[in-house]
Design an enzyme around this catalytic site. Sequence first.
Site, short mmCIF file in Angstrom:
data_model
loop_
_atom_site.label_atom_id
_atom_site.label_comp_id
_atom_site.label_asym_id
_atom_site.label_seq_id
_atom_site.Cartn_x
_atom_site.Cartn_y
_atom_site.Cartn_z
N SER A 88 -1.45 -8.33 -9.95
CA SER A 88 -0.69 -8.49 -11.19
C SER A 88 -1.58 -9.11 -12.28
O SER A 88 -2.72 -8.68 -12.46
CB SER A 88 0.54 -9.34 -10.90
OG SER A 88 1.46 -9.26 -11.94
N ASP A 124 5.98 0.77 -9.33
CA ASP A 124 5.84 -0.58 -9.89
C ASP A 124 6.29 -0.62 -11.35
O ASP A 124 5.88 0.24 -12.14
CB ASP A 124 4.37 -1.00 -9.77
CG ASP A 124 4.08 -2.37 -10.34
OD1 ASP A 124 5.02 -3.11 -10.66
OD2 ASP A 124 2.87 -2.69 -10.48
#
Length: 534
Positions: A180, A461
């Site tokens: 991330s 995602d």
Amino acid sequence: MKFATLIAGFAALTAASPAAKFGRERFEQGLAKRQSRPTSYEAHTIDQPIDHFPHSPRYASHVKGTFKQRYFFDSTYYKAGGPVFLYIGGETSGESRFSNLETGIIQILMQATNGLGVILENRYYGKSWPFNSSTTDELAYLTTEQTIADNAYFAQHATFPGIDGDLTAPKTPWIMYGGSLAGAQTAFTLKTYNPLFAGGIGSSATTQAVLAYPQWYDPIIKFGPSDCVSRIINIVDKIDQVIDSGNTQAIQAVKEAFGLGALKNLGDFAMTIAFPIGGPMFYPTSTWQELNWNSTYSSEDFFNFCSNITNPNPPKSVASVDTQFSKYTHGEAWTGLGGYADYVKKVLLPLCTSGRIDSTDEGCYGTQNQTFWAEAANDENRSYLYSTCTESGTYQVAPAHGPSLISRVLQIPYTQQWCTWAFPKGKFNHIPATPQLEYYLKYGGWNIQAPNLALIDGNTDVWLDLCYHSNLAPSPRISSDKYPSYLIAGAGHHWDSYGILNVTAEPDYIREAHLWEIRTVGKFLATHKKKYGQ
Ligand SMILES: *[C@@H]1O[C@H](CO)[C@@H](O)[C@H](O)[C@H]1NC(C)=O
Ligand SMILES: *[C@@H]1O[C@H](CO)[C@@H](O)[C@H](O)[C@H]1NC(C)=O
Ligand SMILES: *[C@@H]1O[C@H](CO)[C@@H](O)[C@H](O)[C@H]1NC(C)=O
Ligand SMILES: *[C@@H]1O[C@H](CO)[C@@H](O)[C@H](O)[C@H]1NC(C)=O
Ligand SMILES: *[C@@H]1O[C@H](CO)[C@@H](O)[C@H](O)[C@H]1NC(C)=O
Ligand SMILES: *[C@@H]1O[C@H](CO)[C@@H](O)[C@H](O)[C@H]1NC(C)=O
């Protein structure tokens, strides 16, 4: 902060869940542990320079000195000559990353290579605070370039008590890993300090920055239960129709249907009913983003929310809400509204234990309290907000056109207002009117490349469109030994970082990604060996 409430339904976790939290990372702690592996790690600290750029006008106050930056390491698998895996902490405490050493990707890579794993806690997170408070001036050193300079400094100066020999980079091969935001920092570090590192893996690395990020909702629209998705979209259209009509009585009645009549600000109302879906910026229960390939790490919250909306046999009192506002929409029912509102009342409202729905009390839903935002105590959520307001932006907003899962009330100014309240002008430092994305984008955005930087993403995602495999970036991406890349079909946010202490036993799409990462790291190490010998 106010949304500090337990994540309902996340029963599989034994440790207390971090609850609503700013950032792209929601929970990583409390994961399965095996007897023979360490279950906690001692904190060590390094004296890290606060200011790595004493000549840059950007850091005009130029404090001298260092702060104690924490790190945690695992040498269970280590054998002399093995590599060091540097796990980048990102926007949370070092402790909440332990599972990566215990059962996750670092465990997998350490085991495969006789490596040592180390978590470096990000400056201004966990207990790695350069200052005792976080005024606008004190936050000036929380920038991407300072953060990645920490990584480079650490690799060159780290010591590992109990381990013989000098393990510093570049002589010892150091391989970074981050997921991330930390994945983006990994990529930026590899780009900026390439010769120091043998390689790096950025997982769901959000290397792109945009001001508005409506795409966060796209994978949910695409892959979520389709009847749930279409019902939410229709309900949101109708809510927005009523809001646009300016009929204040009707607007109030719609708020009340959700038990949110007390919320004065329409943005706060829109955000609260968006929470089961996600964002903007934070949310108290688990969403699409928190799904996981292994149920131990996953949460059913999102699907429970959806099944309330799609329930074919709701109780009468719930079903009747669907037609309550038909008079505002040419007689059309708001199908699923009863289930949606019932879910908000049953799951979200009780989190506001004070009952003062419109306040900034813990668990409550008002965000229009300037005093609350301006509190300068050290707080991870404040640190994340600062980075968002100054460099990375990416406000979760409704799209300008087309279907939306969240009300169109949610636009850039709603988030920007918090920035303005939270960070009043200091003596040396002030925040920009909108985030200065160039500080973040200068490393290459979603086209970033650096030798031996591997980029791995998942196509379901919510952050995908900021990553290397973004739908908005050139495609298909073709991997190479120098620039390895991998898109996992059916995977969410850095799903490769989770493991179960047996790669062979994983579902095939995760297993193959892990085997690829092991091979990729093998190539990094072979290249390093050619350069440095033994
Ligand atoms: C950030 O917010 C979460 C949820 O509100 C809370 O649990 C956590 O304590 C906050 N972090 C800090 C350092 O206050
Ligand atoms: C921060 O607080 C600690 C402990 O109270 C104190 O020793 C230190 O001098 C303070 N640092 C600054 C910069 O005020
Ligand atoms: C609605 O949500 C609640 C809370 O998550 C859940 O327990 C319940 O099973 C859901 N109801 C339906 C009809 O799916
Ligand atoms: C506003 O925030 C301050 C500081 O957190 C708090 O003391 C006060 O009670 C809040 N007011 C409301 C109405 O929530
Ligand atoms: C999920 O994780 C648990 C705990 O590590 C493990 O026992 C189980 O086999 C895993 N399930 C799948 C489907 O991988
Ligand atoms: C790992 O999983 C495979 C496949 O399920 C199994 O055959 C093997 O015995 C497991 N290995 C260990 C060490 O548990």
